[in-house]
Design a protein around this motif. Structure first.
Motif, PDB file in Angstrom:
ATOM      1  N   ILE A 196      30.876  49.994  20.910  1.00  0.00           N
ATOM      2  CA  ILE A 196      29.718  50.771  21.425  1.00  0.00           C
ATOM      3  C   ILE A 196      28.391  50.150  20.601  1.00  0.00           C
ATOM      4  CG2 ILE A 196      28.698  53.012  21.254  1.00  0.00           C
ATOM      5  CD1 ILE A 196      31.614  54.039  21.535  1.00  0.00           C
ATOM      6  N   GLU A 197      28.351  49.910  19.239  1.00  0.00           N
ATOM      7  CA  GLU A 197      27.367  49.229  18.632  1.00  0.00           C
ATOM      8  C   GLU A 197      26.865  48.049  19.028  1.00  0.00           C
ATOM      9  OE1 GLU A 197      28.840  49.373  14.786  1.00  0.00           O
ATOM     10  OE2 GLU A 197      29.060  51.294  14.476  1.00  0.00           O
ATOM     11  N   SER A 198      27.865  47.353  19.723  1.00  0.00           N
ATOM     12  CA  SER A 198      27.421  46.114  20.219  1.00  0.00           C
ATOM     13  C   SER A 198      26.773  46.097  21.928  1.00  0.00           C
ATOM     14  CB  SER A 198      28.569  45.077  20.323  1.00  0.00           C
ATOM     15  OG  SER A 198      29.000  44.903  18.824  1.00  0.00           O
ATOM     16  N   GLY A 199      27.012  47.304  22.294  1.00  0.00           N
ATOM     17  CA  GLY A 199      26.437  47.372  23.557  1.00  0.00           C
ATOM     18  C   GLY A 199      27.219  47.658  24.612  1.00  0.00           C
ATOM     19  N   SER A 200      28.470  47.697  24.410  1.00  0.00           N
ATOM     20  CA  SER A 200      29.485  47.830  25.667  1.00  0.00           C
ATOM     21  C   SER A 200      29.109  49.145  26.422  1.00  0.00           C
ATOM     22  CB  SER A 200      30.791  47.942  25.081  1.00  0.00           C
ATOM     23  OG  SER A 200      31.139  46.580  24.774  1.00  0.00           O
TER      24      SER A 200
ATOM     25  N   LEU B  12      29.439  54.812  34.914  1.00  0.00           N
ATOM     26  CA  LEU B  12      30.517  53.947  34.882  1.00  0.00           C
ATOM     27  C   LEU B  12      29.997  52.605  35.454  1.00  0.00           C
ATOM     28  CD1 LEU B  12      33.692  56.068  35.601  1.00  0.00           C
ATOM     29  CD2 LEU B  12      33.461  54.466  33.518  1.00  0.00           C
ATOM     30  N   ARG B  13      29.075  51.930  34.846  1.00  0.00           N
ATOM     31  CA  ARG B  13      28.533  50.858  35.207  1.00  0.00           C
ATOM     32  C   ARG B  13      28.179  50.016  33.807  1.00  0.00           C
ATOM     33  NH1 ARG B  13      26.556  50.427  40.333  1.00  0.00           N
ATOM     34  NH2 ARG B  13      26.821  52.302  41.679  1.00  0.00           N
ATOM     35  N   GLY B  14      28.508  48.524  34.299  1.00  0.00           N
ATOM     36  CA  GLY B  14      28.112  47.595  32.863  1.00  0.00           C
ATOM     37  C   GLY B  14      29.325  46.939  32.679  1.00  0.00           C
ATOM     38  N   SER B  15      29.500  46.793  31.551  1.00  0.00           N
ATOM     39  CA  SER B  15      30.770  46.014  30.697  1.00  0.00           C
ATOM     40  C   SER B  15      31.384  47.285  30.079  1.00  0.00           C
ATOM     41  CB  SER B  15      30.221  45.221  29.556  1.00  0.00           C
ATOM     42  OG  SER B  15      31.565  44.758  29.017  1.00  0.00           O
TER      43      SER B  15
ATOM     44  N   HIS C  30      31.758  44.973  34.942  1.00  0.00           N
ATOM     45  CA  HIS C  30      33.073  43.961  34.827  1.00  0.00           C
ATOM     46  C   HIS C  30      34.160  44.782  33.784  1.00  0.00           C
ATOM     47  CE1 HIS C  30      29.185  42.072  33.482  1.00  0.00           C
ATOM     48  NE2 HIS C  30      29.691  42.234  32.519  1.00  0.00           N
ATOM     49  N   ILE C  31      35.119  44.416  33.490  1.00  0.00           N
ATOM     50  CA  ILE C  31      36.101  44.841  32.689  1.00  0.00           C
ATOM     51  C   ILE C  31      36.883  43.483  32.363  1.00  0.00           C
ATOM     52  CG2 ILE C  31      38.156  46.356  32.119  1.00  0.00           C
ATOM     53  CD1 ILE C  31      37.337  48.014  34.756  1.00  0.00           C
ATOM     54  N   SER C  32      36.332  42.912  31.442  1.00  0.00           N
ATOM     55  CA  SER C  32      36.590  41.482  30.769  1.00  0.00           C
ATOM     56  C   SER C  32      37.024  41.525  29.650  1.00  0.00           C
ATOM     57  CB  SER C  32      35.158  40.851  30.937  1.00  0.00           C
ATOM     58  OG  SER C  32      35.425  39.415  30.180  1.00  0.00           O
ATOM     59  N   ALA C  33      38.051  40.799  29.332  1.00  0.00           N
ATOM     60  CA  ALA C  33      38.966  40.755  27.880  1.00  0.00           C
ATOM     61  C   ALA C  33      38.062  40.024  27.008  1.00  0.00           C
ATOM     62  CB  ALA C  33      40.186  40.054  28.171  1.00  0.00           C
ATOM     63  N   THR C  34      37.136  39.022  27.513  1.00  0.00           N
ATOM     64  CA  THR C  34      36.102  38.233  26.644  1.00  0.00           C
ATOM     65  C   THR C  34      35.122  39.319  25.892  1.00  0.00           C
ATOM     66  OG1 THR C  34      36.300  36.412  28.214  1.00  0.00           O
ATOM     67  CG2 THR C  34      34.585  36.531  26.623  1.00  0.00           C
ATOM     68  N   ALA C  35      35.203  40.555  26.271  1.00  0.00           N
ATOM     69  CA  ALA C  35      34.311  41.487  25.661  1.00  0.00           C
ATOM     70  C   ALA C  35      34.876  41.792  24.321  1.00  0.00           C
ATOM     71  CB  ALA C  35      34.278  42.709  26.400  1.00  0.00           C
ATOM     72  N   ASN C  36      35.944  41.517  24.012  1.00  0.00           N
ATOM     73  CA  ASN C  36      36.717  41.724  22.473  1.00  0.00           C
ATOM     74  C   ASN C  36      36.282  40.647  21.739  1.00  0.00           C
ATOM     75  OD1 ASN C  36      38.889  43.839  22.727  1.00  0.00           O
ATOM     76  ND2 ASN C  36      39.099  42.885  24.716  1.00  0.00           N
ATOM     77  N   ILE C  37      35.520  39.521  22.259  1.00  0.00           N
ATOM     78  CA  ILE C  37      35.085  38.300  21.421  1.00  0.00           C
ATOM     79  C   ILE C  37      33.560  38.733  21.210  1.00  0.00           C
ATOM     80  CG2 ILE C  37      35.207  36.163  20.830  1.00  0.00           C
ATOM     81  CD1 ILE C  37      37.994  37.069  20.599  1.00  0.00           C
ATOM     82  N   THR C  38      32.985  38.678  22.420  1.00  0.00           N
ATOM     83  CA  THR C  38      31.549  38.627  22.451  1.00  0.00           C
ATOM     84  C   THR C  38      30.965  39.983  23.216  1.00  0.00           C
ATOM     85  OG1 THR C  38      31.654  37.030  24.163  1.00  0.00           O
ATOM     86  CG2 THR C  38      31.436  36.081  22.182  1.00  0.00           C
ATOM     87  N   PRO C  39      31.154  41.199  22.823  1.00  0.00           N
ATOM     88  CA  PRO C  39      30.744  42.316  23.416  1.00  0.00           C
ATOM     89  C   PRO C  39      29.374  42.398  23.966  1.00  0.00           C
ATOM     90  CG  PRO C  39      31.230  42.826  20.943  1.00  0.00           C
ATOM     91  CD  PRO C  39      31.814  41.506  21.403  1.00  0.00           C
ATOM     92  N   LYS C  40      28.425  42.057  23.078  1.00  0.00           N
ATOM     93  CA  LYS C  40      26.932  41.981  23.282  1.00  0.00           C
ATOM     94  C   LYS C  40      26.908  40.943  24.456  1.00  0.00           C
ATOM     95  CE  LYS C  40      22.222  41.329  21.528  1.00  0.00           C
ATOM     96  NZ  LYS C  40      22.050  40.379  22.692  1.00  0.00           N
ATOM     97  N   GLU C  41      27.361  39.809  24.369  1.00  0.00           N
ATOM     98  CA  GLU C  41      27.043  38.982  25.315  1.00  0.00           C
ATOM     99  C   GLU C  41      27.374  39.210  26.897  1.00  0.00           C
ATOM    100  OE1 GLU C  41      27.990  38.114  22.456  1.00  0.00           O
ATOM    101  OE2 GLU C  41      26.428  36.697  21.606  1.00  0.00           O
ATOM    102  N   VAL C  42      28.828  39.763  26.830  1.00  0.00           N
ATOM    103  CA  VAL C  42      29.314  40.082  28.006  1.00  0.00           C
ATOM    104  C   VAL C  42      28.467  41.343  28.615  1.00  0.00           C
ATOM    105  CG1 VAL C  42      31.568  41.261  29.188  1.00  0.00           C
ATOM    106  CG2 VAL C  42      31.665  39.085  27.589  1.00  0.00           C
TER     107      VAL C  42
END
Length: 305
Positions: A39-43, A9-12, A210-222
């Motif tokens: 998942i495909e984007s790396g979250s 349970l680490r990461g984005s 982090h648990i960041s809402a921005t991951a919904n837009i740029t999951p790979k970068e987050v």
């Protein structure tokens, strides 16, 4: 007992939105598509029914549907930690038990909102939930929404007394507070940033991710902010932190997830419907959202202009 899941349970941990169809019903297929995309984007993990997932607009049955859909779609590829808390302890207990039955890896339990319980009442609430289940719990402290701050000393008591309270999501702009979380709860306690501009800084003090809402837009970068930090490429992680800042800013100019859903609609990811009393962002903000997405190359300028 919980060391294995704590290591995973680490990461984005992406806080996935709840998509609705044209009839304002939960769009199960869209949830499946979003989970797969993350998942495909790396979250590194999935959470649903947190603030970004509009849980207060969902019935108990709908929250169960969203949780079950996400868990099944993830297929154990990454951990799933759905939000199971509410202002009602009976509902919180029910949803947390159901998350465990469904096979969730952990549950995200928010500080009860609107009620404004004192610190002893908060301790009693989380202790009751922790004692009722075996699933690992991540406390969710978001004073701006709940009107109550879970104090560090209360959290430390819970961490000491409840083996399955393994971490906290701090949507707390008080950076002194979040530093004291690890000082008092131990540096193996999982500390997640729920504030976009603190995702990178929280890693520097020993955060788990982090648990960041921005991951919904740029999951790979987050996700890459965490990946680069772990790899020791601090400069690139810092570059990414600043690169995402304008996007983070515009997504929170009005109440989340209004701007976020509008942006995802522009990207063709979802029907951007929000359940009342939530509504779409103002026209000036929609224009700014479109321009921001264009500047990041997330939508085509010629089509969207």
């Amino acid at each position: 007992m919980y060391e294995e899941i704590k290591s995973r349970l680490r990461g984005s941990i992406a806080p996935v939105i709840t998509p609705f169809d044209d009839k304002m019903e939960v769009d199960v297929k869209a949830i499946e598509n979003l989970v797969n995309w993350h998942i495909e984007s790396g979250s590194h993990g999935i959470s649903v029914c947190g603030t970004t997932g509009e849980p207060s607009s969902l019935t108990i049955e709908e929250r169960e549907l969203v949780m079950e859909t996400a868990i099944k779609a993830a297929k154990a590829r990454v951990p799933v930690a759905p939000g199971t808390g509410s202002a009602n302890q009976k509902e919180t207990l029910h949803l947390t038990k159901r998350a465990q039955e469904m096979g969730a890896d952990a549950a995200l339990v928010i500080v009860p909102y609107y009620n404004k319980p004192n610190q002893q009442a908060l301790y009693n609430h989380f202790k009751t939930v922790a004692d009722a289940v075996d699933i690992p719990l991540i406390v969710y402290n978001i004073p701006g929404r709940t009107a109550t701050n879970l104090e560090v000393k209360t959290l430390a008591r819970l961490a000491e007394d409840c083996e399955n309270i393994i971490g906290v999501k701090e949507s707390n702009k008080d950076f002194e507070h979040v530093n004291r979380v690890l000082l008092n709860c131990g540096r193996d306690f999982l500390l997640y940033s729920g504030i976009e501009l603190l995702c990178y800084p929280m890693l520097a003090i020993g955060g788990a991710g982090h648990i960041s809402a921005t991951a919904n837009i740029t999951p790979k970068e987050v996700a890459d902010i965490y990946n680069l930090w772990v790899e020791g490429d601090v400069d690139k992680a810092l570059d990414l932190h600043y690169k995402l800042m304008p996007l983070n800013d515009v997504l929170f100019k009005e109440t989340n997830p209004g701007p976020l859903k509008a942006a995802m609609g522009m990207m063709g990811k979802i029907n951007p419907a929000l359940r009342p009393p939530m509504g779409p962002p103002s026209e000036p903000l929609e224009k700014e959202l479109r321009e921001t997405l264009q500047s990041y190359g997330l939508i085509d300028q010629k089509i969207q202009s």
